[in-house]
Design an enzyme around this catalytic site. Structure first.
Site, PDB file in Angstrom:
ATOM      1  NE  ARG A 156       4.803   4.271   5.673  1.00 40.17           N
ATOM      2  CZ  ARG A 156       5.797   4.547   4.869  1.00 40.17           C
ATOM      3  NH1 ARG A 156       6.638   5.495   5.169  1.00 40.17           N
ATOM      4  NH2 ARG A 156       5.947   3.893   3.748  1.00 40.17           N
TER       5      ARG A 156
ATOM      6  CB  SER B   9      13.434   7.155   4.381  1.00 37.58           C
ATOM      7  OG  SER B   9      13.514   6.080   5.273  1.00 37.58           O
TER       8      SER B   9
ATOM      9  CE  LYS C 257      11.623   3.392  -2.537  1.00 37.98           C
ATOM     10  NZ  LYS C 257      11.221   3.329  -1.119  1.00 37.98           N
TER      11      LYS C 257
ATOM     12  CG  HIS D 173      12.457   2.208   9.004  1.00 36.97           C
ATOM     13  ND1 HIS D 173      13.194   3.266   8.531  1.00 36.97           N
ATOM     14  CD2 HIS D 173      11.672   1.813   7.966  1.00 36.97           C
ATOM     15  CE1 HIS D 173      12.865   3.504   7.257  1.00 36.97           C
ATOM     16  NE2 HIS D 173      11.947   2.648   6.896  1.00 36.97           N
TER      17      HIS D 173
HETATM   18  P1  ADP Z   1      10.946   0.333   0.779  1.00 34.69           P
HETATM   19  O1  ADP Z   1      11.784   1.094  -0.197  1.00 34.69           O
HETATM   20  O2  ADP Z   1      11.060  -1.146   0.635  1.00 34.69           O
HETATM   21  O3  ADP Z   1       9.518   0.803   0.917  1.00 34.69           O
HETATM   22  P2  ADP Z   1      11.463   1.657   3.311  1.00 34.69           P
HETATM   23  O4  ADP Z   1      12.783   1.724   3.983  1.00 34.69           O
HETATM   24  O5  ADP Z   1      10.862   2.940   2.843  1.00 34.69           O
HETATM   25  O6  ADP Z   1      11.674   0.615   2.153  1.00 34.69           O
HETATM   26  O7  ADP Z   1      10.424   0.939   4.258  1.00 34.69           O
HETATM   27  C1  ADP Z   1      10.603  -0.380   4.703  1.00 34.69           C
HETATM   28  C2  ADP Z   1       9.319  -0.877   5.340  1.00 34.69           C
HETATM   29  O8  ADP Z   1       9.054  -0.116   6.516  1.00 34.69           O
HETATM   30  C3  ADP Z   1       8.064  -0.728   4.477  1.00 34.69           C
HETATM   31  O9  ADP Z   1       7.219  -1.836   4.718  1.00 34.69           O
HETATM   32  C4  ADP Z   1       7.427   0.517   4.985  1.00 34.69           C
HETATM   33  O10 ADP Z   1       6.025   0.513   4.775  1.00 34.69           O
HETATM   34  C5  ADP Z   1       7.760   0.436   6.456  1.00 34.69           C
HETATM   35  N1  ADP Z   1       7.788   1.736   7.090  1.00 34.69           N
HETATM   36  C6  ADP Z   1       8.429   2.841   6.661  1.00 34.69           C
HETATM   37  N2  ADP Z   1       8.207   3.880   7.487  1.00 34.69           N
HETATM   38  C7  ADP Z   1       7.387   3.409   8.473  1.00 34.69           C
HETATM   39  C8  ADP Z   1       6.754   3.996   9.619  1.00 34.69           C
HETATM   40  N3  ADP Z   1       6.885   5.290   9.871  1.00 34.69           N
HETATM   41  N4  ADP Z   1       5.995   3.215  10.412  1.00 34.69           N
HETATM   42  C9  ADP Z   1       5.823   1.910  10.094  1.00 34.69           C
HETATM   43  N5  ADP Z   1       6.369   1.297   9.020  1.00 34.69           N
HETATM   44  C10 ADP Z   1       7.126   2.031   8.222  1.00 34.69           C
END
Ligand code: ADP
Length: 163
Positions: A93, A131, A44, A20
């Site tokens: 990703r 996460s 979630k 992130h």
């Molecule tokens: P959501 O529940 O909306 O998917 P996340 O917190 O899991 O929320 O992710 C938020 C955004 O960050 C999403 O667009 C996700 O694809 C991106 N993201 C999560 N992990 C990574 C990573 N390791 N590298 C790049 N982008 C990421």
């Protein structure tokens, strides 16, 4: 005439990972202001409540002067409009992300045609990082210090005791 451009980067951030942070760092260079929108997202069943997720992001993002953190509930395009965002930033990703992001981006364009979805490719070192993977590894006793900002470690240990 130059116009200030704001983008919103929405997510659950349960908890914030270095993946992130990489997206935030890069998006903060593309836009004048970046708002990190933290979804309450009870669907979630998050490990951290929204105020804790916001606080961890705020502590992590102190070095970025044009980045702010905002808890949000309800429709994303509504929050985007409230902060005056011209774009929604998401991270991409792997191929499996694409399907969901494409659907969400298309729906958001129907709801708000003037707000662009901008998908930033994950840095190759972060393509495996999520996460949920961090939580799974931590629950099983693995070391996640290479994957999350250092401020996350103590709250994560405490959350593990609660779960
Ligand atoms: P959501 O529940 O909306 O998917 P996340 O917190 O899991 O929320 O992710 C938020 C955004 O960050 C999403 O667009 C996700 O694809 C991106 N993201 C999560 N992990 C990574 C990573 N390791 N590298 C790049 N982008 C990421």
């Amino acid at each position: 005439m130059s116009q200030s451009r704001t983008a919103i980067y929405p997510g659950t951030f349960d908890p914030v990972t270095l993946g992130h942070v990489d997206i935030i760092r890069r998006a903060s260079k593309l836009f004048d202001q970046l708002v990190v929108g933290v979804a309450v997202n009870i669907r979630k069943r998050p490990m951290f409540d929204v105020s804790e997720r916001v606080s961890l992001l705020e502590q992590t993002l102190q070095e970025f002067p044009n980045v702010s953190v905002l808890p949000m509930d309800g429709l994303l395009v509504r929050s985007a409009r409230e902060v005056g965002a011209c774009a929604i930033v998401r991270g991409l990703r792997v191929v499996t992300d694409f399907d969901y992001e494409f659907q969400m981006g298309t729906m958001n364009r129907k709801l708000a045609p003037d707000i662009e979805t901008v998908l930033l490719m994950a840095d190759d070192v972060n393509t495996f990082l999520s996460s949920s993977m961090v939580k799974e590894v931590a629950i099983m006793g693995g070391d996640v210090t290479p994957f999350v900002p250092s401020v996350v470690m103590q709250p994560l240990r405490e959350a593990l005791k609660r779960h």
